[in-house]
Structures are given as structure tokens and as C-alpha cells.
Design a protein around this motif. Structure first.
Motif, short mmCIF file in Angstrom:
data_model
loop_
_atom_site.label_atom_id
_atom_site.label_comp_id
_atom_site.label_asym_id
_atom_site.label_seq_id
_atom_site.Cartn_x
_atom_site.Cartn_y
_atom_site.Cartn_z
N GLY A 92 0.79 -1.22 0.00
CA GLY A 92 0.00 0.00 0.00
C GLY A 92 0.82 1.27 0.00
O GLY A 92 0.26 2.37 0.13
N VAL A 93 2.14 1.14 -0.16
CA VAL A 93 3.00 2.31 -0.07
C VAL A 93 2.73 3.31 -1.19
O VAL A 93 3.05 4.51 -1.06
CB VAL A 93 4.49 1.89 -0.06
CG1 VAL A 93 4.92 1.39 -1.44
CG2 VAL A 93 5.40 3.02 0.40
N LEU A 99 3.29 6.01 6.50
CA LEU A 99 2.88 6.37 7.85
C LEU A 99 4.09 6.83 8.65
O LEU A 99 5.05 6.07 8.84
CB LEU A 99 2.21 5.18 8.54
CG LEU A 99 1.70 5.41 9.97
CD1 LEU A 99 0.65 6.53 9.98
CD2 LEU A 99 1.10 4.12 10.53
N PHE A 100 4.07 8.08 9.09
CA PHE A 100 5.13 8.65 9.90
C PHE A 100 4.56 9.03 11.26
O PHE A 100 3.36 8.90 11.51
CB PHE A 100 5.72 9.90 9.21
CG PHE A 100 6.32 9.63 7.86
CD1 PHE A 100 7.55 9.01 7.74
CD2 PHE A 100 5.65 9.98 6.71
CE1 PHE A 100 8.11 8.78 6.49
CE2 PHE A 100 6.20 9.76 5.46
CZ PHE A 100 7.44 9.15 5.36
N GLY A 101 5.44 9.53 12.10
CA GLY A 101 4.98 10.01 13.40
C GLY A 101 3.96 11.12 13.28
O GLY A 101 3.06 11.28 14.10
N THR A 103 -6.64 4.15 3.51
CA THR A 103 -5.96 3.28 4.48
C THR A 103 -6.48 1.84 4.38
O THR A 103 -6.45 1.09 5.34
CB THR A 103 -6.13 3.82 5.90
OG1 THR A 103 -7.52 4.06 6.17
CG2 THR A 103 -5.36 5.12 6.08
N LYS A 104 -6.95 1.49 3.21
CA LYS A 104 -7.47 0.14 2.97
C LYS A 104 -6.40 -0.91 3.24
O LYS A 104 -6.70 -2.03 3.66
CB LYS A 104 -7.95 0.05 1.51
CG LYS A 104 -8.70 -1.23 1.15
CD LYS A 104 -9.32 -1.09 -0.24
CE LYS A 104 -10.20 -2.28 -0.58
NZ LYS A 104 -10.92 -2.09 -1.87
N GLY A 138 1.61 -4.49 13.43
CA GLY A 138 2.49 -5.00 12.40
C GLY A 138 2.94 -3.90 11.46
O GLY A 138 2.52 -2.75 11.57
N PRO A 139 3.77 -4.25 10.49
CA PRO A 139 4.30 -3.24 9.56
C PRO A 139 3.18 -2.58 8.74
O PRO A 139 2.25 -3.25 8.29
CB PRO A 139 5.24 -4.04 8.65
CG PRO A 139 5.52 -5.31 9.40
CD PRO A 139 4.31 -5.59 10.22
N ALA A 140 3.28 -1.29 8.57
CA ALA A 140 2.27 -0.55 7.79
C ALA A 140 2.28 -1.01 6.34
O ALA A 140 3.33 -1.22 5.75
CB ALA A 140 2.56 0.94 7.87
N ASN A 141 1.08 -1.18 5.78
CA ASN A 141 0.91 -1.51 4.36
C ASN A 141 1.43 -2.89 3.98
O ASN A 141 1.60 -3.19 2.80
CB ASN A 141 1.57 -0.45 3.46
CG ASN A 141 0.85 0.87 3.50
OD1 ASN A 141 -0.37 0.91 3.49
ND2 ASN A 141 1.59 1.96 3.54
#
Length: 483
Positions: A291-292, A297-299, A341-342, A348-351
Motif C-alpha cells: 500500500g506504499v 505512515l510517519f509520526g 488506508t485500505k 504489524g508493519p504498515a501496508n
């Protein structure tokens, strides 16, 4: 004469991958330098080789990285997404209809897909060597042919016309249908019409449907239900509505759940598979960030390359489970956006999630559309209501008739399959233009309105350009018009 020395899980290059030398394509060394003939003398090697074909779908240009990732391409080239002003402008050329033969945003699929096909053909090259027999042999061949058909379909719908797109589509130029493992081949050409390519895809899928034996417990491999479902998709694009219904209903009988409302969030955010027919497996260990292409996704929150179009976002009522599953309204750098954000996760790791290539909900929508176009309006409405029942809380069954019913089916298809590699191809097969809303990138439709807003039906850009590297490697490959 050189021996073909390969690693099974990475077997095969295609004729259309950019070639630099014969040696590079004839000698493919593994860590143990095992000749292919020797490796394929063991039954377990066929499973490894098939898994290698599935793994190849996670290469750049298919379902990973950002530029040209198929998980976003059908949405950013249509009316579903708006470029986010906080992003890096990745894929902006494609979203602005600036397609070219040297830009990987629309050409990346071509070589990546033929790479997958070469791996499937590697299995088929050895399937009659006497190592496998009976149902084991039949299943291996069926699975390889299902993969081959699926990927050729992905290529032909992108780079050629779709049969229902225009009166001349069936007789127009198709693609090269690769049916043998020959990585040094530079003679293949686009010698088939679109109709002939579809016939070959269907022949492979029908063989798979008759011979595949594995059950659907592992959604990362083709099952009979998945093959039936894919046939319903192919026949819908072909305009054969009776066959769309026939194979769609076989798929829904074998795997009837279209994902309950209760389970809907989990199939996107965790390991749920309710209603999934075929997915490209992914895990935290592999960490393929599918999904990148939408955001990182950052702080500070989601930095989105593309956000959902305001009109599409507004089409989901608050009672629709898909709205909160697919999208998140949140601020980034002081501005609020409707982020896609599907493909985010619950921990866990984003995307990093499996790619849902085919779901029963799509098959149901295929059948509903085909039923309507075949004059069975009762079936079409019943199917449509069964999907809406699982997506809206407090749903009252609809009573649409006539054109309103067809439009309701199209609407639910857009809402259900948004950001799932469908929208561009739905518009293309229906010969409809891209007509964007003209709304901006912020959560309320204001903000930056980037790029072009329309693409006419019938424009040659609906057929993406063949990569120049493929033509340089094989001059027999004909470029599409106006590139």
C-alpha cells in the motif's frame, strides 16, 4: 551448448524483459548451481516452482513499490483518486494521462507480468517429464495454466482493447500469448487479435477448472472456486453474459460468502480471508509494502501520495462499513485529508497485507450485471441487495428497476472495489470517459485540484504503451497507436 542452470523459486526470464546478453538469459545460477533437469526430477520441485510464479507477482510493476504498482494504477488513472499536495508526486504523470513508452508507471506491468508467465511456463515445460502422475500432475498443470491465463488477462486488458469497448475491439491487435518456456526467445510478436487472446485465456482457465484439485483453504493458491470466479471476470469483459452467470454462480456455490459485515474489516487489516477467492500472500517476514503507493505512515501521520476523491468519499453513507475500513480522515502537516488506508494494518508493519486479487463480492457483482444485461432483473436485484445487506447497517432492501437498477449495480461496484485495481478497466470496458469531479485534495473537497480532469472514451490512451525496452529487445513487438 550451455546448460540451463537455475534456482527453482526464481526460474525464468521472459523474452520481453530488457535483455543485455544471451549469457544472462541462458545461465541462471542458483546458490547450488543445480541444472534445471536435475532439479525437476523431484516432485517437490514442482511445488517450489509454482510458488515461485506466485512470488513473482510481488515484483516492481505488479504489486509492490510505488511507481506502477497495480494496486493503485486503475484508481489514479480514473476518477477515484486525487493527487495529494503533501506527497512526492509519485505516479503523477500517469494520473495526468501522460503515458509514454519510457515511463514505468504504465509500462512496468508489461515486463513484470511476462516474468510471472515465464515461471508458469517453466513448470509446464517439465510437467510431462514423468515425475508427476495422476491428479498430482493434473493439478500442477492446471495451476500453472491458471496463473498463465490470469496474467495474460492482466496484460491484454491494459495494453489492448477490451472486447466490449468498441465494435472493432475483437479484431484489433492483441498481445503475444506466451505458451512455452524460452527465455532467449526474441521472435514473439503480437500476432493475435483480442478475440484470439481471450480464447486462449479461456482455454487455459477451462482446463484449470476441470483439473485443479487443491481446496481453497490456502487463498494464496488457485482453487476451483477461484478459477470459476476468474472465468466470470473474463467472460464479463468478453461480453458473454450467459457464461459470466454460469461460472460466477459455480464460484459462489463453491465459496458463497461475500464477506460478512462482522468480518469485513479483518480481511483488510489482519489475516481474515472471509470472501477471498485468491490473494497474493504477504507477511511481516516478507514485508512487501503493497500500500506504499497510497501513503507512508510517519509520526506526523499519513503522508498521502493520493487521497480519495471527495465525491467518491461522500458516496459512502456513514452506515457503510467500507467507509471506515477503506479511508481515514486525519491531518498531516496541519491539513486534513481523506486518506486511503485500505491496506493499513491493525498492528504489524504498515501496508504489509496480502493483496486481494479476487473476491466473491466482485463475482457477485459480475453476475448481477450480467443478469441485468440478460434481462433477469429479479436475479440482478436479489444479488445486489444481498451485497448491500452485508455492507450497510440497518439496510432496507432496494426496489430499483430499469436503468436505476443498472446504475445501482455500477455504483456498488465502484464502492466495493475502490482502490482494488478495477475502476479504470470498468470505465474502459463500458466505453465511458474519465470525468473527474474537479474537487480538491482536502477532506471537504477544497484544496489543490491537480492535473487533467477528463479523458474521452475512445482515446488511444486507454491502451497503455508497450515499454520501449521490450521493443528494443524484440523489434517484432508492435507499439500501440500514438506512442
Amino acid at each position: 551448448m550451455k546448460r540451463n542452470i537455475i534456482k527453482i523459486s526464481f526460474a525464468a526470464l521472459t523474452a520481453f524483459v530488457s535483455l543485455t546478453s544471451c549469457d544472462r538469459n541462458l545461465d541462471q545460477y542458483s546458490s547450488i548451481n543445480e541444472p534445471a533437469d536435475q532439479a525437476m526430477s523431484r516432485p517437490e520441485s514442482f511445488r517450489q516452482a509454482l510458488d515461485g510464479a506466485y512470488t513473482a507477482m510481488k515484483t516492481s510493476g505488479y504489486y509492490t513499490s510505488d511507481a506502477g504498482n497495480q494496486i493503485i494504477m486503475a484508481d489514479l488513472t480514473s476518477d477515484n483518486l486525487v493527487r495529494g499536495s503533501a506527497g512526492r508526486n509519485s505516479n503523477f504523470a500517469a494520473s495526468n494521462f501522460e503515458f509514454s513508452s519510457d515511463n514505468g508507471q504504465t509500462t512496468g506491468l508489461f515486463s513484470a507480468a511476462y516474468f510471472v508467465i515465464s515461471r508458469a511456463n517453466f513448470v509446464l515445460n517439465y510437467v510431462n517429464n514423468g515425475v508427476l502422475s495422476g491428479t498430482q500432475k493434473a493439478n500442477a498443470e492446471a495451476e500453472a495454466r491458471a496463473i498463465r491465463a490470469m496474467v495474460h488477462f492482466d496484460i491484454v486488458r491494459a495494453y489492448s482493447k477490451i472486447p466490449t469497448q468498441s465494435a472493432d475491439a475483437n479484431s484489433s491487435i492483441g498481445i503475444y500469448y506466451s505458451e512455452k518456456f524460452d527465455p532467449a526467445n526474441t521472435t514473439g510478436s503480437r500476432n493475435l487479435t483480442v478475440a484470439q487472446v481471450y480464447d486462449k485465456i479461456i482455454a487455459d482457465l477451462l482446463f484449470a477448472a476441470d483439473n485443479i484439485t487443491q481446496n481453497d483453504a490456502d487463498k494464496g493458491r488457485f482453487s476451483k472456486a477461484a478459477v470459476y470466479g476468474l472465468l466470470s471476470r473474463v467472460y464479463l469483459y468478453k461480453g458473454d453474459y450467459a457464461k459470466t452467470i454460469q461460472y460466477g454462480e459455480l464460484s459462489l456455490t463453491a465459496s458463497p460468502s461475500i464477506t460478512t459485515r462482522t468480518n469485513f474489516n479483518s480481511i483488510w487489516k489482519s489475516s481474515g480471508v472471509d470472501g477471498v477467492l485468491f490473494q497474493i500472500s504477504n507477511s511481516a517476514t516478507e514485508a512487501v509494502t503493497v500500500g506504499v503507493a497510497y501513503n507512508q505512515l510517519f509520526g506526523a501521520g499519513y503522508r498521502s501520495e493520493f487521497v480519495v476523491d471527495f465525491d467518491l468519499f461522500s458516496a459512502y453513507p456513514t452506515t457503510d462499513i467500507r467507509k471506515t475500513t477503506y479511508y481515514t480522515t486525519a491531518a498531516y502537516n496541519g491539513k486534513t485529508y481523506n486518506h486511503v488506508t485500505k491496506y493499513s494494518t491493525n498492528g504489524g508493519p504498515a501496508n504489509v497485507v496480502p493483496i486481494k486479487y479476487l473476491r466473491s463480492a466482485e463475482v457477485l457483482l459480475n453476475v448481477a450485471e450480467a443478469a441485468y444485461k440478460s434481462g433477469d432483473f429479479t436475479k440482478a436485484l436479489t444479488l445486489l441487495n444481498s451485497l448491500r445487506q452485508q455492507r450497510y447497517s440497518g439496510f432496507t432492501p432496494g426496489i430499483e428497476t430499469g436503468t436505476a437498477l443498472l446504475n445501482a449495480i455500477y455504483k456498488e461496484r465502484r464502492l466495493e472495489l475502490a482502490c482494488e485495481n478495477d475502476r479504470w478497466y470498468t470505465l474502459k470496458r463500458l466505453n465511458l470517459p474519465v470525468q473527474r469531479s474537479g474537487k480538491g485534495d482536502l477532506f471537504d473537497g477544497t484544496g489543490t485540484v491537480p492535473g487533467k480532469q477528463t479523458l474521452a472514451a475512445g482515446d488511444t490512451k486507454w491502451q497503455w504503451p508497450i515499454p520501449i525496452t521490450a521493443i528494443q529487445a524484440n523489434p517484432n513487438i508492435q507499439q500501440n497507436a500514438d506512442y
